[in-house]
Design a protein around this motif. Structure first.
Motif, short mmCIF file in Angstrom:
data_model
loop_
_atom_site.label_atom_id
_atom_site.label_comp_id
_atom_site.label_asym_id
_atom_site.label_seq_id
_atom_site.Cartn_x
_atom_site.Cartn_y
_atom_site.Cartn_z
N ASN A 12 0.85 -1.18 0.00
CA ASN A 12 0.00 0.00 0.00
C ASN A 12 0.90 1.24 0.00
O ASN A 12 1.58 1.48 0.98
N PRO A 13 0.94 2.00 -1.08
CA PRO A 13 0.20 1.84 -2.34
C PRO A 13 0.78 0.69 -3.17
O PRO A 13 1.90 0.25 -2.90
N GLU A 40 -4.10 -4.15 -2.95
CA GLU A 40 -3.85 -3.04 -2.03
C GLU A 40 -4.35 -3.46 -0.65
O GLU A 40 -5.53 -3.74 -0.48
N SER A 42 -4.09 -2.50 3.47
CA SER A 42 -3.63 -1.55 4.50
C SER A 42 -3.06 -2.33 5.67
O SER A 42 -3.23 -3.55 5.77
#
Ligand code: ATR
Length: 275
Positions: A12-13, A40, A42
């Motif tokens: 992420n990214p 992606e 987090s």
């Protein structure tokens, strides 16, 4: 559950990752059934993702920022080199549900140097390493493994260089960032592991006046491929090796484990990833 092996890169990214192009190219080139995507994820989603992926037919994953260190907390088995580096970039999901974590960055670094500079002799003399971040740890471990007699490290934030010395021992010596050019006087292997010279980042401003002509010089920055640092080293007559190959080679062990074919890193591979 899919009937073909799936793999992914998680970070992420993630949209700028070149790994989907690389593995996608290899899958096509060898005519293998399989998929490789970018996910992606987090920091909050990491644990849940790692428990879910194996159930969805994933056999493994590459791991990139910001998860390379944290992922070790969710692994059942960690290779010695990942333990030493303190980070993992390649996971394999075993059929018994266990997660095996490895770090292939150092392997990729050395394989790239050997391919780009076949005459490179790690034992010829000291190595000079600019930077002491995450990438530097993998590079230092790999250089020690390759038999480099001494590694001189210089980093803007000196305590990070001192930490490398504390972790990896007496073969490491530390030079202040303001005197970083002094490392070059003896160095036969020279590596930039900082982000300096990357598109959008600050310039690499250390003087290369002391750089030896017989040094092999490499940069982990690959955007642009010809960094100002590499261009200056080439003008001095050094053999230079760009950083893209490190990325390509670090993908080899994972691809082989997940899809059962050891892939080539050659001009066609580079072209496919750069396209
Ligand atoms: P990575 O995991 O890719 O190595 P990192 O841990 O953020 O990323 O490390 C980036 C490296 O670039 C560090 O060595 C950093 O120096 P600091 O430890 O002093 O931050 C170096 N770096 C980044 N910007 C820099 C700059 N403007 N001048 C000198 N070094 C810089």
């Amino acid at each position: 559950m899919s009937d073909f092996p799936r793999a992914a890169v998680i970070g992420n990214p993630i949209s700028h990752s070149l790994s989907p192009k690389l593995h996608g190219y290899w899958l096509k080139r060898y005519g293998l059934d399989g998929s490789y995507t970018a996910l992606e994820v987090s920091e909050d989603q990491l644990e849940e993702t790692l428990s879910r992926l194996p159930k969805e037919g994933y056999v493994g994953a590459n791991v990139t920022l910001p998860h390379k260190v944290n992922v070790l907390g969710f692994a059942d088995q960690i290779t010695d080199r990942a333990t030493l580096i303190g980070a993992a970039n390649t996971l394999t999901f075993k059929s018994d549900g266990r997660i095996y974590a490895d770090n292939t960055d150092g392997y990729g670094f050395i394989a790239n140097l050997r391919q780009g500079a076949p005459h490179w002799d790690p034992k010829a003399g000291p190595a000079a390493v600019f930077g002491a971040g995450g990438a530097a740890r993998a590079v230092v471990v790999a250089l020690i493994d390759a038999g480099v007699p001494e590694i001189i490290v210089s980093n803007r934030t000196r305590p990070k260089s001192e930490a490398l010395r504390a972790d990896f021992g007496a073969r490491i010596s530390v030079v202040d960032w303001v005197q970083a050019d002094m490392m070059l006087e003896e160095a036969r292997t020279v590596v930039n592991t900082t982000s300096l010279g990357m598109k959008g980042a600050a310039d690499f401003k250390v003087s290369l006046d002391l750089l030896r002509k017989d040094a092999v010089v490499t940069d982990i920055v690959y955007n642009p491929l010809m960094t100002p640092f590499l261009a200056a080293a080439e003008r001095r007559g050094c053999t230079i090796v760009d950083g893209l190959g490190m990325l390509l080679h670090q993908g080899v062990p994972g691809f082989e484990r997940w899809f059962g074919q050891r892939p080539e890193v050659d001009e066609a591979t580079r072209a496919a990833v750069l396209a």
